[in-house]
Design a protein around this motif. Structure first.
Motif, PDB file in Angstrom:
ATOM      1  N   SER A 113     -23.423 -57.375   5.899  1.00 23.43           N
ATOM      2  CA  SER A 113     -22.257 -57.805   5.128  1.00 23.43           C
ATOM      3  C   SER A 113     -20.951 -57.227   5.663  1.00 23.43           C
ATOM      4  N   THR A 114     -21.043 -56.121   6.396  1.00 26.82           N
ATOM      5  CA  THR A 114     -19.833 -55.460   6.872  1.00 26.82           C
ATOM      6  C   THR A 114     -19.996 -55.049   8.334  1.00 26.82           C
ATOM      7  N   ASP A 115     -18.873 -54.982   9.034  1.00 29.74           N
ATOM      8  CA  ASP A 115     -18.857 -54.492  10.409  1.00 29.74           C
ATOM      9  C   ASP A 115     -18.256 -53.100  10.513  1.00 29.74           C
ATOM     10  N   VAL A 116     -17.723 -52.596   9.406  1.00 26.69           N
ATOM     11  CA  VAL A 116     -17.059 -51.296   9.402  1.00 26.69           C
ATOM     12  C   VAL A 116     -17.631 -50.430   8.280  1.00 26.69           C
ATOM     13  N   PHE A 117     -17.810 -49.162   8.598  1.00 27.45           N
ATOM     14  CA  PHE A 117     -18.234 -48.162   7.615  1.00 27.45           C
ATOM     15  C   PHE A 117     -17.095 -47.164   7.448  1.00 27.45           C
ATOM     16  N   ALA A 118     -16.903 -46.680   6.227  1.00 23.39           N
ATOM     17  CA  ALA A 118     -15.873 -45.671   5.972  1.00 23.39           C
ATOM     18  C   ALA A 118     -16.442 -44.565   5.097  1.00 23.39           C
ATOM     19  N   HIS A 119     -16.139 -43.331   5.453  1.00 26.68           N
ATOM     20  CA  HIS A 119     -16.532 -42.180   4.636  1.00 26.68           C
ATOM     21  C   HIS A 119     -15.276 -41.404   4.299  1.00 26.68           C
ATOM     22  N   ALA A 120     -15.022 -41.224   3.001  1.00 28.03           N
ATOM     23  CA  ALA A 120     -13.779 -40.601   2.553  1.00 28.03           C
ATOM     24  C   ALA A 120     -14.043 -39.261   1.886  1.00 28.03           C
ATOM     25  N   GLY A 121     -13.104 -38.359   2.077  1.00 23.77           N
ATOM     26  CA  GLY A 121     -13.094 -37.086   1.363  1.00 23.77           C
ATOM     27  C   GLY A 121     -11.730 -36.891   0.734  1.00 23.77           C
ATOM     28  N   VAL A 122     -11.707 -36.495  -0.538  1.00 21.84           N
ATOM     29  CA  VAL A 122     -10.444 -36.346  -1.257  1.00 21.84           C
ATOM     30  C   VAL A 122     -10.424 -34.999  -1.966  1.00 21.84           C
ATOM     31  N   LEU A 123      -9.386 -34.241  -1.725  1.00 21.28           N
ATOM     32  CA  LEU A 123      -9.195 -32.943  -2.375  1.00 21.28           C
ATOM     33  C   LEU A 123      -8.437 -33.175  -3.675  1.00 21.28           C
ATOM     34  N   ILE A 124      -9.173 -33.229  -4.768  1.00 21.46           N
ATOM     35  CA  ILE A 124      -8.554 -33.567  -6.049  1.00 21.46           C
ATOM     36  C   ILE A 124      -9.390 -32.987  -7.182  1.00 21.46           C
ATOM     37  N   GLY A 125      -8.723 -32.552  -8.234  1.00 18.96           N
ATOM     38  CA  GLY A 125      -9.409 -32.024  -9.395  1.00 18.96           C
ATOM     39  C   GLY A 125      -9.788 -33.109 -10.386  1.00 18.96           C
ATOM     40  N   SER A 126     -10.644 -32.755 -11.326  1.00 17.62           N
ATOM     41  CA  SER A 126     -11.162 -33.737 -12.285  1.00 17.62           C
ATOM     42  C   SER A 126     -10.065 -34.325 -13.169  1.00 17.62           C
ATOM     43  N   ASP A 127      -9.204 -33.466 -13.689  1.00 17.02           N
ATOM     44  CA  ASP A 127      -8.150 -33.960 -14.586  1.00 17.02           C
ATOM     45  C   ASP A 127      -7.168 -34.862 -13.844  1.00 17.02           C
ATOM     46  N   GLU A 128      -6.797 -34.449 -12.647  1.00 18.85           N
ATOM     47  CA  GLU A 128      -5.862 -35.251 -11.871  1.00 18.85           C
ATOM     48  C   GLU A 128      -6.486 -36.581 -11.476  1.00 18.85           C
ATOM     49  N   ALA A 129      -7.772 -36.553 -11.130  1.00 21.03           N
ATOM     50  CA  ALA A 129      -8.461 -37.792 -10.771  1.00 21.03           C
ATOM     51  C   ALA A 129      -8.503 -38.754 -11.946  1.00 21.03           C
ATOM     52  N   SER A 130      -8.736 -38.223 -13.124  1.00 16.84           N
ATOM     53  CA  SER A 130      -8.758 -39.075 -14.321  1.00 16.84           C
ATOM     54  C   SER A 130      -7.403 -39.725 -14.547  1.00 16.84           C
ATOM     55  N   GLU A 131      -6.341 -38.977 -14.290  1.00 15.69           N
ATOM     56  CA  GLU A 131      -4.998 -39.532 -14.450  1.00 15.69           C
ATOM     57  C   GLU A 131      -4.724 -40.599 -13.395  1.00 15.69           C
ATOM     58  N   VAL A 132      -5.197 -40.383 -12.168  1.00 17.48           N
ATOM     59  CA  VAL A 132      -5.052 -41.390 -11.108  1.00 17.48           C
ATOM     60  C   VAL A 132      -5.741 -42.684 -11.527  1.00 17.48           C
ATOM     61  N   LEU A 133      -6.952 -42.574 -12.027  1.00 17.23           N
ATOM     62  CA  LEU A 133      -7.690 -43.773 -12.444  1.00 17.23           C
ATOM     63  C   LEU A 133      -7.004 -44.454 -13.622  1.00 17.23           C
ATOM     64  N   ARG A 134      -6.423 -43.674 -14.533  1.00 24.18           N
ATOM     65  CA  ARG A 134      -5.702 -44.271 -15.662  1.00 24.18           C
ATOM     66  C   ARG A 134      -4.534 -45.105 -15.155  1.00 24.18           C
ATOM     67  N   ARG A 135      -3.810 -44.562 -14.178  1.00 20.51           N
ATOM     68  CA  ARG A 135      -2.671 -45.289 -13.633  1.00 20.51           C
ATOM     69  C   ARG A 135      -3.123 -46.522 -12.856  1.00 20.51           C
ATOM     70  N   VAL A 136      -4.235 -46.410 -12.163  1.00 26.05           N
ATOM     71  CA  VAL A 136      -4.749 -47.571 -11.427  1.00 26.05           C
ATOM     72  C   VAL A 136      -5.166 -48.671 -12.400  1.00 26.05           C
ATOM     73  N   ARG A 137      -5.857 -48.300 -13.468  1.00 27.93           N
ATOM     74  CA  ARG A 137      -6.262 -49.317 -14.457  1.00 27.93           C
ATOM     75  C   ARG A 137      -5.040 -49.959 -15.091  1.00 27.93           C
ATOM     76  N   ALA A 138      -4.030 -49.157 -15.414  1.00 26.92           N
ATOM     77  CA  ALA A 138      -2.823 -49.705 -16.029  1.00 26.92           C
ATOM     78  C   ALA A 138      -2.087 -50.622 -15.055  1.00 26.92           C
ATOM     79  N   GLY A 139      -1.991 -50.185 -13.800  1.00 25.74           N
ATOM     80  CA  GLY A 139      -1.258 -50.975 -12.810  1.00 25.74           C
ATOM     81  C   GLY A 139      -1.957 -52.269 -12.450  1.00 25.74           C
TER      82      GLY A 139
END
Length: 392
Positions: free
Chosen positions: A38-64
Motif C-alpha cells: 500500500s505504501t512505498d515510504v516508511f516513516a518513524h517519528a520521535g517526539v519530545l513532548i509531555g502528556s499534558d502538552e500532547a493532550s493540548e496539541v490534540l485538542r487544538r488539532v480536533r478543534a482546527g
C-alpha cells in the motif's frame, strides 16, 4: 534495549537531569513487504513532548479540523481544508519546533540496498552502488516497470519460509534480473547523459546476476537458500521498523545526537514510549541494541503502550503519518513545496533516500548537499554506521 517502566513525565525533561521521554510511532509499515504493497515510504517519528502538552496539541488539532475522532489520524490534517492546522503543527510557531524527528525510508531502495549487499559480492561502496542502480532504473520509463517486477520477485524470495518456495523464487529472480540487465544494456545510448552512473548500475546489476546462488539445486544452493529461509535469516532483516528505531534512538540518545537542533549528545537516561509493535520481538530488539552500541542501549528504555490511551504517541503518529504521505507524494513527482519545507525541519538526515529531486525538498535545511541512503554518501557518521549494521 531493556524493558523498564519509568515514571510518567508531564513535560520535556531538561538535558542532563531526569529521564527524557520520547514518544514514538510509525507510518507505512507493512513488515517485510517492501514493494507491491500500500505504501512505498516508511516513516518513524520521535517526539519530545509531555502528556499534558500532547493532550493540548490534540485538542487544538480536533478543534482546527472539526474532528470528533478519539484518535486523530494524519489523513485528517492532510485534507486541504485543514492545511492551516497542519502548518501550525509542523511549523516554527507550533509545538514541535526542535522536538520532533522523522526517519524516512524509500522501501524499494531499502530492498535494493539489501539485494546488493547479498549478492553483488565485492562491490565497492555497496550502498552508493545500490543508490545509483535504483536511480537509473526507476528514472527510465521503459526500465522502471521491469525493475519493479524484479524487486517484487526478490522480495518474495527474501520472505520465503521454506526451501521449495525459495528454489522456485530464485529462478524467477534470476530471470527478472537478467531481463533488467538486457534492457539496461539496450538503453545505454538513451542513457548516455548519465554515463558514469549508468556504468556503475550496469556493473552492479551484472554482479548481482552472477552472484545469485546456482540453479542446479545442489547442496550449495540449498545452503545459500537456507540462510534466507531458516533461523539465520533473522540476521538480515527487511522490516524498516528496525533501522527506524535505531535512527530514533541515536537521534535522541546517541553520542552525536541529542535531538533535532540540539548540539552534542545526551548522557542521561532516555525512555521511548512506543506504540505497541508485535513485530519488535526479543531477537529484533537485540539487533537494535547491538546496532546502537552498549553505551547508548544501556541508557535507553523502551515501553510499549496503546496509542489510543497515550496522547504523546498520537502526536508522534500524526507527525509520522503526515511526513510519510508528503514524502511519498514528492517521491512520485507530486511535491507540495510549502508543506515539505515544514517537514524538512524534522527529517533525520540519515534517512534511507536516493531520489535527488525529492530529497532537495525533504532534507533538513542545514543538510541539503544531495541525496542520501543508508550508509552513504557520508561515512564515519554514528547513525550511518549503526544503520548499516542493522540492515546487512
Amino acid at each position: 534495549m531493556p524493558y523498564a517502566v519509568a515514571a510518567s513525565s508531564t513535560g520535556p525533561a531538561p538535558v542532563g537531569s531526569a529521564t527524557v521521554v520520547v514518544a514514538c510511532d510509525e507510518s507505512g509499515s507493512e513488515g517485510e513487504k517492501l514493494v507491491g504493497g500500500s505504501t512505498d515510504v516508511f516513516a518513524h517519528a520521535g517526539v519530545l513532548i509531555g502528556s499534558d502538552e500532547a493532550s493540548e496539541v490534540l485538542r487544538r488539532v480536533r478543534a482546527g479540523t472539526r474532528s470528533p475522532a478519539v484518535e486523530v489520524k494524519a489523513n485528517v490534517v492532510l485534507r486541504p481544508q485543514n492545511r492551516r492546522t497542519l502548518t501550525w503543527l509542523l511549523g516554527d510557531s507550533g509545538p514541535l519546533t526542535g522536538r520532533a524527528s522523522v526517519f524516512l525510508v524509500d522501501k524499494p531502495l531499502l530492498l535494493t540496498v539489501r539485494l546488493v549487499g547479498l549478492w553483488a559480492a565485492g562491490t565497492a561502496d555497496a550502498e552508493r552502488a545500490a543508490c545509483d542502480l535504483h536511480r537509473v532504473l526507476t528514472a527510465d520509463a521503459d526500465l522502471a516497470p521491469v525493475w519493479a517486477v524484479a524487486l517484487d520477485e526478490t522480495n518474495g524470495l527474501l520472505r520465503a519460509r521454506d526451501l521449495v518456495t525459495a528454489r522456485a523464487r530464485l529462478e524467477r529472480v534470476r530471470a527478472a534480473l537478467t531481463k533488467v540487465l538486457a534492457g539496461l544494456s539496450d538503453a545505454s545510448d538513451r542513457l548516455s547523459g548519465e554515463a558514469g552512473t549508468t556504468t556503475v548500475a550496469t556493473t552492479t546489476l551484472a554482479a548481482l546476476v552472477a552472484g545469485l546462488p546456482a540453479s542446479d539445486g545442489g547442496p550449495e544452493t540449498d545452503t545459500a537458500l537456507g540462510e534466507l529461509t531458516g533461523p539465520e535469516r533473522s540476521r538480515a532483516p527487511l522490516d524498516p521498523l528496525e533501522p527506524g528505531l535505531v535512527a530514533t534512538v541515536l537521534r535522541w540518545a546517541g553520542p552525536a545526537g541529542g535531538g533535532p537542533r540540539r548540539p552534542g549528545g545526551r548522557s542521561g537516561p532516555v525512555e521511548l514510549v512506543h506504540d505497541a509493535q508485535s513485530s519488535l520481538t526479543d531477537d529484533r530488539l537485540a539487533r537494535v541494541r547491538a546496532a546502537v552500541g552498549e553505551d547508548v542501549s544501556s541508557r535507553v528504555r523502551l515501553r510499549f503502550v496503546d496509542s489510543q490511551l497515550d496522547a504523546r504517541v498520537q502526536v508522534a503518529d500524526l507527525v509520522a503519518g503526515a511526513a510519510r504521505r508528503l514524502a511519498e507524494a514528492a517521491l512520485h513527482g507530486r511535491p507540495d513545496p510549502g508543506l515539505l519545507e515544514l517537514v524538512a525541519a524534522h527529517v533525520d538526515p540519515t534517512s534511507t533516500w536516493a531520489d535527488e529531486r525529492s530529497w532537495a525538498l525533504l532534507a533538513p535545511p542545514d543538510d541539503r548537499r544531495g541525496a542520501r541512503a543508508t550508509g552513504a554518501p557520508v561515512t564515519g557518521d554514528a547513525a550511518q554506521t549503526a544503520l548499516r549494521r542493522v540492515t546487512q
